[in-house]
Design an enzyme around this catalytic site. Structure first.
Site, PDB file in Angstrom:
ATOM      1  CG  HIS A 363      -2.165  -0.914   0.744  1.00 13.57           C
ATOM      2  ND1 HIS A 363      -2.200  -2.260   1.015  1.00 13.57           N
ATOM      3  CD2 HIS A 363      -3.268  -0.635   0.012  1.00 13.57           C
ATOM      4  CE1 HIS A 363      -3.296  -2.768   0.493  1.00 13.57           C
ATOM      5  NE2 HIS A 363      -3.961  -1.810  -0.118  1.00 13.57           N
ATOM      6  NE  ARG A 470      -5.956   1.574  -2.012  1.00 12.00           N
ATOM      7  CZ  ARG A 470      -5.608   1.721  -3.292  1.00 12.00           C
ATOM      8  NH1 ARG A 470      -5.458   2.904  -3.801  1.00 12.00           N
ATOM      9  NH2 ARG A 470      -5.426   0.644  -4.062  1.00 12.00           N
ATOM     10  NE  ARG A 506     -10.849  -0.092  -0.014  1.00 16.45           N
ATOM     11  CZ  ARG A 506      -9.688  -0.481  -0.509  1.00 16.45           C
ATOM     12  NH1 ARG A 506      -9.643  -1.363  -1.489  1.00 16.45           N
ATOM     13  NH2 ARG A 506      -8.562   0.005  -0.054  1.00 16.45           N
ATOM     14  CD  GLU A 604     -10.503  -6.365  -2.622  1.00 16.25           C
ATOM     15  OE1 GLU A 604      -9.485  -5.811  -3.046  1.00 16.25           O
ATOM     16  OE2 GLU A 604     -11.138  -5.948  -1.643  1.00 16.25           O
ATOM     17  CG  ASN A 627      -3.827  -3.451  -6.582  1.00  7.68           C
ATOM     18  OD1 ASN A 627      -3.523  -3.426  -7.764  1.00  7.68           O
ATOM     19  ND2 ASN A 627      -4.163  -2.368  -5.903  1.00  7.68           N
ATOM     20  CG  ASP A 628      -6.083  -7.479  -2.134  1.00 12.14           C
ATOM     21  OD1 ASP A 628      -5.018  -7.906  -1.668  1.00 12.14           O
ATOM     22  OD2 ASP A 628      -6.674  -6.488  -1.696  1.00 12.14           O
ATOM     23  NE  ARG A 638      -1.568  -5.488  -2.247  1.00 16.96           N
ATOM     24  CZ  ARG A 638      -2.702  -4.794  -2.305  1.00 16.96           C
ATOM     25  NH1 ARG A 638      -3.866  -5.398  -2.175  1.00 16.96           N
ATOM     26  NH2 ARG A 638      -2.691  -3.514  -2.511  1.00 16.96           N
ATOM     27  CB  CYS A 675     -10.601   0.565  -8.410  1.00 16.61           C
ATOM     28  SG  CYS A 675     -11.051  -0.687  -7.219  1.00 16.61           S
TER      29      CYS A 675
END
Ligand code: PEP
Ligand code: MG
Length: 757
Positions: A363, A470, A506, A604, A627-628, A638, A675
């Site tokens: 992140h 976020r 989110r 995700e 990403n996830d 990751r 996203c």
């Protein structure tokens, strides 16, 4: 055997520098294997040869002078094949190369084992015997195990030399490269400021004292505070705890009163070190000495020293603590850089970020990309304590740090910085143009936000909405859960800034690599654990406060969308919807006029991919968190730089999953967006638009690059490319095919400037 190994590793770990580490290894290995010779050859980039760095048994004069060219002799052969060679009589081997200076003619049997660190052969450790006897399996296994364990120590000792501009054999070197993983593209040249967590003796950087007397003053007053604490505790605990426990404070008081430790620290400060660094160094040395003692009781005292010195460090850092000074061109370096550390540096001074831990999709790297700051992650061998104040070049494209830059290399990078600025200036022209393909197909480009600073930057880049706010970022920057009113204010600012464009908020996505200092989650497997919606459904009070704040913030603006992270089954959506409806009902009962916002689900985890249709039917939209999704589909953390080369959003499994999500969402007529960071990769964006994603949401720094590519390709060409890559079975091949399309579209200038593996 294990005891011997442990002893050697510990002793080597305690060594002050590379040479002493190597000397310890050769001495201890020769003793343990009862051989006549043990030597170490290390590869020296400067000489492009393996240099004899340490030996017990060969002529001492040869050490540091004798070297073997790459591939030369048995040592060269061991290094070349990265495999041990075990010979009864070395002299009969065709690769045998006799070096007179070493005096090795009397030694016949030979065992050479490579020293390998991260697939790199650093050198070779050799044992030799006069007897024609060969080494048995046990001896070979011992040397292999030891070499594997010591490779990391040798690499880090070499790195400490390298950052000082010295090769293993003592030659002056420049352009020393430390490899990591790209975090955010771009190049920066600047001076390092090391940031480190509080009260951690192992992460305090070496720094010069600005005012020696003042540093001594800080130290003595901190020491006195600990002394007072100990006395108080000692008294308070009388009769309340077992006498042995109380005695611990006696031990501490003795250590403090005897002043040995204190005097050593003061001496070190007098030699020019700042108090924190001096204390940390003295503490680490004492801890190591105690840890190596054979007596168990004494060994345990290492813990006491650590504890005691951590307490002093705590006061030092709390008390007359001088503010960290940031250079005009700061490169922020930390073992683990956190969003809070980033927030402390003014944006105009922050030129680059380096984190020893973490990887390209951690992140903090995502945050850095949003801020457009070149970043390198996972530079595991960086001698972090030695870096404060040094000038380095940071190459965020390759994921490298370059120390001691030569004039040639510096000029090359200065030119890249100029080109970067020119590219950004050229892209500015696209700001107000629509995002349409060459054949007029409209694509919506939204942004991901988190920091307040993102707002202006995003609007400036021509964003058409927020696909992911976020919300955890303000939580990460706070020292407690923000209240409902505080959250309302933060959310209102976002919603108002983008109004009437939609803002997708989110719900709190903590866990994994996003830890709140005030709500610690300790887990063996954090990415498979209590994350995202799992946490907030278990804490409906946190969830409800957040939903209420979002809805209250949206009154009169009505551009709020709510999105749920980490959904892996329909029940989580049901429960969340119930809580959202309840919050809405309550606000209405309180007399507020709140419009019920669209709600969406993040896809995700693989389970959600295969339930897209069911999940999409329950809500208004779905959004892929690639990403996830990539980490879970490929079973690649990751955050882990060791496996970063396996993490690829271009893996066929990821592309097929994405295609599946789009077609399933379309079947039930729901909007589908993406996203994850992949949306901001210009090449990937071409594939995503061809798949049929309605919205691509990315960090603001990449928006114009993506727009530039989309405006240069036709939807037809994008669909042809997609058809082609969906037949391929290898991520690298797919990446090349995509790059080729960009090249043919004349936007190859962007190829180099942004990519997600
Ligand atoms: C994702 O997983 O792709 C995503 C957008 O969420 P985050 O990166 O915050 O986990
Ligand atoms: Mg995610």
């Amino acid at each position: 055997m294990l005891e011997q190994l442990r002893g050697i590793v510990q002793e080597v770990n305690a060594a002050q520098d590379l040479q002493s580490a190597l000397d310890i290894i050769v001495r201890r290995v020769r003793e343990s294997l009862a051989t006549e010779v043990c030597s170490i050859f290390l590869y020296d980039t400067d000489l492009n040869a393996h240099v004899l760095m340490a030996s017990e048994g060969l002529n001492k004069e040869a050490v540091g002078h004798v070297s073997l060219a790459v591939g030369e002799g048995l040592v060269g052969l061991v290094a070349k094949h990265a495999e041990p060679i075990n010979l009864r009589d070395a002299s009969t081997h065709p690769s045998f190369h006799y070096i007179q200076e070493t005096g090795e003619e009397s030694f016949h049997s030979f065992l050479g084992v490579p020293i390998i660190h991260h697939r790199n052969v650093l050198g070779v450790v050799v044992v030799q015997h006069a007897q024609l006897r060969g080494f048995d399996e046990g001896e070979e296994a011992f040397l292999i195990t030891l070499s594997a364990q010591l490779a990391g120590v040798i690499a880090s000792a070499e790195a400490t030399g390298a950052i000082e501009g010295v090769s293993p054999s003592g030659h002056k070197i420049s352009d020393t490269v430390f490899g990591g993983v790209s975090g955010a593209s771009g190049v920066a040249i600047g001076k390092i400021v090391v940031v480190f967590p509080k009260a951690n003796l192992y992460q305090v950087p070496v720094r010069r004292a600005r005012d020696i007397d003042q540093e001594i003053g800080y130290f003595t007053s901190s020491l006195n505070k600990v002394r007072d604490d100990m006395r108080n505790m000692h008294e308070r605990l009388a009769g309340r705890v077992a006498e042995e426990e109380r005695q611990l404070f006696d031990v501490y008081l003795h250590m403090l009163d005897d002043d040995a430790l204190g005097n050593e620290v003061v001496e070190r400060i007098r030699s020019g070190h700042w108090a924190q660094g001096a204390l940390a160094e003295v503490a680490r040395e004492h801890v190591r000495t105690f840890e190596m003692m054979s007596d168990e009781y004494l060994r345990e005292r290492a813990v006491d020293i650590k504890d005691l010195c951590s307490r002093v460090l705590f006061y030092l850092q709390q008390g007359e603590q001088v503010e960290t000074e940031y250079f005009e061109d700061t490169i922020l370096v930390g073992e683990e850089v956190t969003p809070a550390m980033l927030a402390e540096v003014s944006k105009s001074k922050l030129k680059g970020i380096v984190s020893v831990k973490g990887s390209g999709n951690s992140h903090v790297a995502i945050l850095a990309r949003t801020m457009g700051i070149p970043t390198v992650m996972g530079v595991v061998d960086l001698p972090i304590n030695q870096l404060d104040g040094r000038e380095v070049i940071l190459d965020g494209y390759k994921g490298e740090i370059i120390g001691n830059p030569s004039d040639t290399v510096r000029t090359r990078y200065e030119n890249t910085i100029k080109e970067q600025a020119e590219l950004i200036a050229d892209l500015e022209e696209l700001k107000d143009l629509p995002c349409i393909t060459a054949d007029d197909h409209r694509v919506h480009l939204w942004v991901n936000t988190g920091l307040i600073a993102d707002v202006a930057h995003s609007l400036d880049q021509g964003a058409e909405g927020v696909g992911l706010f976020r919300t955890e970022v303000p939580f990460l920057l706070s020292e407690r859960f923000p209240s409902e009113q505080e959250q309302t204010d933060i959310y209102r600012e976002q919603l108002a800034a983008f109004s009437p464009m939609p803002v997708t908020m989110r719900t709190l996505d903590i866990g994994g690599d996003k830890a709140l200092s005030y709500f610690p989650i300790e887990e063996e497997n954090p990415f498979l654990g209590w994350r995202g919606i799992r946490v907030t459904l278990d804490h409906p009070e946190i969830f409800t406060a957040q939903i209420r704040a979002m809805m209250r913030a949206s009154i009169g603006l009505e551009n709020l969308q709510i999105m749920l992270p980490m959904i892996s089954n329909v029940n989580e959506v049901n429960s969340s919807m119930q809580l959202i409806k309840k919050a809405h009902r309550e606000l209405t009962q309180e007399g507020l006029e709140v419009k019920f916002p669209p709600v969406g689900v993040m896809i995700e985890v693989p389970a959600a991919v295969y339930q897209t249709r069911a999940l999409a039917s329950m809500v208004d939209f779905v959004s892929v968190g690639s990403n996830d999704l990539t980490q879970y589909l490929l079973a690649v953390d990751r955050n882990n730089p060791r496996v970063a080369n396996l993490y690829s959003a271009f893996h066929p499994a990821v592309l097929h999953a994405l295609y599946h999500v789009v077609s399933e969402a379309q079947k039930v007529g729901k909007q589908v967006s993406i996203c994850g960071e992949m949306a901001g990769d210009p090449g990937a964006a071409v594939l995503l638009l061809a798949m049929g994603f309605d919205v691509l949401s990315m960090n603001a720094a990449t928006l114009l690059k993506v727009k530039s590519v989309i405006r240069s390709v036709s939807l037809d060409a994008a669909q042809d490319l997609l058809d082609q890559v969906m037949q391929m079975d290898d991520a690298q091949m797919i990446r090349s095919a995509v790059d080729l399309t960009l090249y043919n579209a004349g936007v190859d200038r962007l190829l180099r400037s942004s990519r997600t593996n």
